[in-house]
Design a protein around this motif. Structure first.
Motif, PDB file in Angstrom:
ATOM      1  N   THR A 688      -2.222  14.829   3.885  1.00 43.10           N
ATOM      2  CA  THR A 688      -1.185  13.613   3.645  1.00 43.10           C
ATOM      3  C   THR A 688      -1.979  12.628   2.934  1.00 43.10           C
ATOM      4  OG1 THR A 688      -1.460  12.616   5.928  1.00 43.10           O
ATOM      5  CG2 THR A 688       0.146  14.392   5.773  1.00 43.10           C
ATOM      6  N   LYS A 689      -1.117  11.481   2.344  1.00 43.12           N
ATOM      7  CA  LYS A 689      -1.615  10.388   1.681  1.00 43.12           C
ATOM      8  C   LYS A 689      -2.658  10.967   0.735  1.00 43.12           C
ATOM      9  CE  LYS A 689       0.600   7.099   3.818  1.00 43.12           C
ATOM     10  NZ  LYS A 689       1.746   7.910   4.517  1.00 43.12           N
ATOM     11  N   LEU A 694      -7.917   6.924   5.697  1.00 39.36           N
ATOM     12  CA  LEU A 694      -6.627   6.185   5.257  1.00 39.36           C
ATOM     13  C   LEU A 694      -7.208   4.615   5.319  1.00 39.36           C
ATOM     14  CD1 LEU A 694      -4.492   7.825   7.949  1.00 39.36           C
ATOM     15  CD2 LEU A 694      -4.150   8.067   5.614  1.00 39.36           C
ATOM     16  N   TYR A 697      -4.967   2.182   2.885  1.00 39.81           N
ATOM     17  CA  TYR A 697      -3.293   2.224   3.176  1.00 39.81           C
ATOM     18  C   TYR A 697      -3.092   1.018   4.179  1.00 39.81           C
ATOM     19  CZ  TYR A 697      -3.062   6.499   0.566  1.00 39.81           C
ATOM     20  OH  TYR A 697      -3.108   7.554  -0.419  1.00 39.81           O
ATOM     21  N   GLU A 701       1.713   1.691   6.540  1.00 43.78           N
ATOM     22  CA  GLU A 701       2.218   2.852   5.776  1.00 43.78           C
ATOM     23  C   GLU A 701       1.709   4.330   6.708  1.00 43.78           C
ATOM     24  OE1 GLU A 701       1.352   2.747   1.391  1.00 43.78           O
ATOM     25  OE2 GLU A 701       0.067   1.167   2.008  1.00 43.78           O
ATOM     26  N   ILE A 702       1.028   3.937   7.541  1.00 41.17           N
ATOM     27  CA  ILE A 702       0.404   5.041   8.489  1.00 41.17           C
ATOM     28  C   ILE A 702       1.446   5.707   9.346  1.00 41.17           C
ATOM     29  CG2 ILE A 702      -1.375   6.005  10.009  1.00 41.17           C
ATOM     30  CD1 ILE A 702      -3.319   3.720   8.460  1.00 41.17           C
ATOM     31  N   ASP A 706       0.655  11.319   9.425  1.00 44.60           N
ATOM     32  CA  ASP A 706      -0.635  10.998   9.034  1.00 44.60           C
ATOM     33  C   ASP A 706      -1.747  11.009  10.433  1.00 44.60           C
ATOM     34  OD1 ASP A 706       0.087  10.426   6.326  1.00 44.60           O
ATOM     35  OD2 ASP A 706       0.519   8.399   6.807  1.00 44.60           O
TER      36      ASP A 706
END
Length: 791
Positions: A688-689, A694, A697, A701-702, A706
């Motif tokens: 993902t992402k 991460l 981000y 947004e997490i 995720d």
């Protein structure tokens, strides 16, 4: 006729202009030659190209064409496809498109998934290796014009193109449309190409006429060249040196970002040199000029120039500092010597030798800049999230800017150039050391890092001593997470249940990467030392210490030596033998990217499987503990940017991992029916992402997926006694061995006394997001459960 003497490349400038008739004659002859050459080119399709995702192993692709007698081996073309990680264009030369009725494609002789991005009918200039596309099938046209015939299922269109699954060694699909329609479309494309070539010939003739007509402009250009003769010679020699370097790099460097950059740049340099030399030829021949010798006295070698080597060596020192946890002192010394010698020869010695013809300063500036860009490519790849291929505009821009700054600095003040390079080296090194220091864990008191498991079993007697097998499958996700990826793994779960395994849904790890996750699993603490991560996986951990003290014999069986590096393994027996780290490190730098799996192909995977299964059946007098780590299903390439086929490659890896797991367990259940067998994933697959960490981000947004995608794990345990199936509240991967030791000592209190904190997550930065009793604290899904219990 009198001759005008002069110095330099042009001794006798042209003293009169050509008449308009002479200009027209020269341009007309050039035009006729060009038109005649184009008329001799018949752009009839004679080759077929297929753009595919390469197979994992070398495979044989074939194209059969029907000339009226059906498909047969005589009327076929074969091409060997090599394994790799990026799309390949497979060429089938000699394809008789004009005479065939239809054709079919055999996409390899191995079972498995195949992705075809495009199929192109083209004209090939065979000896020049130039291909002109005349008709291309992509997207919906692939699905509409081709049909599966044999040993093919899942024939469908995906984001990567046409996806199919080969179920045998004779899979093939065929074109089913109107072939004449394709030939007509190709003929239209060929006529467009021909018209373009004709127009190009006329433009070239017009340019020739114009150059001959504007005699005064040409004379001024000649005068400029004469007045800048030495600079142009210097530039030509520098370009020649760069061309030599780039040609060597494109053929010698391992496949990757650097070799791709070199392959692209040498063509740019060659074109620039060709234009320049043709210009000199024009002035020297058409304008009746005669070049002088370019030879001069070789310039004196400046010992102080050794300080300039700090520029290309800056990234090397940075890499060494950042990787001291996996590099030994001897590795670092060898790496430093290798790249110092390489930069010394390419940036100083060769430019000094070529100074007999060119400018030493210009040559050194170009050599240093190219070496700096190539050696710094791994850092650029990490910053810009490149994988296998970089951005040529950024790469070329950095090279040109670096070369220009070095040249002008050195020309203006040589000593200040030395100071600037030294300051750049010192500042970068200092910042790297500060970063490493800041990344160290805050806990320094070794007393608090001693795992509770030691005190929990101290003074106790082990009641049961079954064999213990820890089978870890890389990035093997649980059922709920897999469903998000569009894959239902219930068949494998049912298989495990039938074999007596207990499934623990909703488990996760406190570490998001292999060493972080497994170090905490085997040492039964979250407070592991970052500078000795591989020591835990190589056997120096709490679990191994305790089991050995009670008479267990320990084994570590791996497909690569990554888990055994930087320390002598503490296992009684291990595989594979440990290789030196410096060759892998040098290869990574030359490749231009620190791929997570670089060096993983040093040992054939089948050798690992044989060794692992041999250990399963090996009987010992002592009880055995064996930890093995499969490379399947695998995870993303960790560049920080998702590739189009990340998910499909992972799902294929799941299928392969399930097959490997089935064979492993069938053998284990037969040879060690009363053993404790643990089947687990170490972390998630990063799909993902950005397909990795991460940190880029915002916390808002997490989301749940995720976190699952990085920390979620699969876990199944076969207990010798079924009464223990649901006895312990196992929620995280690191709960495994507190539960195992509670079973071995027949004391359930050990589980609660030895288990580690479940709240903190380590590895991928999550901006403070925690998990408390299975509930997410922070982020987009704050207050919601990490797992919904979807099965």
């Amino acid at each position: 006729m009198s001759s005008q003497q002069g110095n330099g490349w042009f001794k006798r400038p042209m003293d009169r202009a050509l008449t308009w008739k002479q200009r027209l004659l020269i341009a007309g002859v050039a035009l006729l030659l060009g038109l005649f050459g184009v008329s001799r080119i018949h752009l009839i399709p004679n080759a077929l190209s297929i753009e595919v995702m390469p197979p994992e192993q070398e495979d044989l692709y074939k194209v059969y064409y029907d000339l009226g007698a059906g498909f047969n081996e005589t009327d076929s073309i074969t091409t060997m496809v090599q394994p790799g990680e990026r799309r390949q264009m497979i060429h089938f030369s000699g394809f008789p498109a004009r005479n065939i009725k239809t054709f079919r494609i055999d996409p390899g002789m191995r079972e498995g998934a195949v992705w075809i991005a495009s199929i192109t009918l083209q004209y090939e200039f065979r000896y020049l290796k130039i291909h002109i596309p005349l008709y291309r099938w992509t997207g919906e046209r692939l699905l509409a014009d081709f049909t599966p015939l044999h040993h093919i299922r899942d024939f469908a269109l995906t984001e990567q193109g046409l996806a199919l699954t080969s179920t045998g060694d004779d899979a093939h699909f065929a074109y089913r449309g109107q072939w004449q329609t394709i030939l007509d479309s190709a003929a239209i494309a060929a006529s467009r190409v021909s018209r373009f070539l004709y127009v190009l010939c006329m433009l070239c003739a017009a340019v020739i006429y114009g150059l001959l007509a504007f005699h005064r402009v040409v004379r001024r250009l000649v005068s400029f060249v004469r007045s800048h003769e030495r600079f142009l010679i210097n530039l030509s020699v520098t370009f020649a040196m760069l061309l030599l370097y780039l040609l060597i790099a494109s053929h010698v460097l391992p496949e990757g970002i650097n070799s791709t950059f070199a392959s692209l740049l040498w063509k740019f340099v060659l074109i620039s040199m060709t234009v320049g030399f043709y210009g000199l030829f024009f002035f020297g021949t058409v304008l009746k000029e005669r070049p002088s010798s370019i030879r001069k006295t070789i310039e004196r070698f400046q010992a102080q120039d050794l300080l300039l080597l700090f520029l290309p060596l800056t990234p090397i020192v940075q890499y060494l500092i950042l990787n001291q946890n996996v590099l030994k002192i001897t590795d670092s010394i060898i790496i430093m010597i290798f790249f110092t010698a390489l930069t010394f020869i390419s940036s100083l010695i060769v430019p000094w030798l070529l100074s007999i013809a060119g400018s030493r300063i210009l040559l050194i500036s170009a050599g240093l800049s190219l070496t700096f860009v190539l050696l710094n490519m791994s850092a650029l790849a990490a910053n810009f999230h490149w994988h296998l291929v970089g951005n040529p505009l950024i790469q070329l821009g950095i090279f040109i800017v670096t070369a220009a700054i070095l040249f002008f600095l050195y020309t203006l003040n040589r000593k200040r150039t030395y100071w600037a390079v030294a300051l750049f080296f010192l500042v970068n090194t200092a910042m790297t050391m500060v970063k490493v220091t800041n990344d160290q864990p805050e806990i320094r008191d070794t007393s608090v890092t001693i795992p509770n498991i030691y005190a929990s079993v101290e003074g106790r007697q082990m009641v049961s001593t079954p064999d213990i097998f820890l089978l870890v499958y890389e990035s093997y996700a649980n059922q709920e997470t897999m469903l998000h990826y569009g894959f239902d793994n219930r068949a494998q779960i049912d298989f495990l249940k039938e074999m007596g395994f207990t499934i623990y849904p909703g488990t996760y790890s406190t570490g998001s990467m292999s060493l972080e996750s497994l170090g905490r699993l085997l040492h039964v603490t979250n407070h592991i030392q970052q500078d000795r991560m591989t020591s835990y996986t190589s056997g120096a951990n709490a679990v191994g210490d305790i089991l050995k003290s009670f008479g267990y014999k320990t084994f570590g069986i791996f497909p690569v030596d990554y888990f055994l590096q930087n320390s002598r393994p503490a296992y009684d027996d291990w595989y594979p033998p440990i290789n030196k780290m410096y060759p892998i490190f040098i290869t990574a730098i030359l490749e231009g990217e620190f791929r997570y799996n670089i060096g993983f192909d040093a040992i054939p995977y089948n050798d690992y499987l044989l060794k692992k299964r041999e250990a399963f059946t090996q009987r010992t007098q002592e009880p055995a503990f064996l930890y093995t780590h499969s490379m399947l299903p695998g995870h993303s390439q960790e560049s920080g940017k998702c590739l189009p086929d990340e998910k499909s490659k992972y799902l294929k890896g799941i299928k392969d991992a399930n097959q490997e797991m089935g064979k492993d367990l069938a053998l284990l259940m037969k040879s060690r029916p009363n053993a404790i067998v643990i089947v687990a994933g170490d972390h998630g697959p990063y799909l993902t992402k950005g397909c990795f960490h991460l940190e880029n981000y915002a916390i808002g947004e997490i989301d749940r997926l995720d976190i699952q995608d990085r920390y979620g794990t699969f876990l199944a345990i076969k207990w010798p006694e079924r009464a223990y199936a649901g006895r312990y509240d196992i929620r995280i991967l690191q709960d495994i061995f507190p539960a195992v030791f509670a079973y071995l000592f027949k004391d359930d209190t050990i589980f609660d006394a030895a288990r580690i904190e479940r709240e903190d997550l380590y590895g991928s930065p999550l901006h403070g997001i925690r998990i408390e009793n299975g509930i997410i604290k922070g982020g987009k899904d704050d207050g919601k459960p990490l797992f919904l219990g979807i099965q």
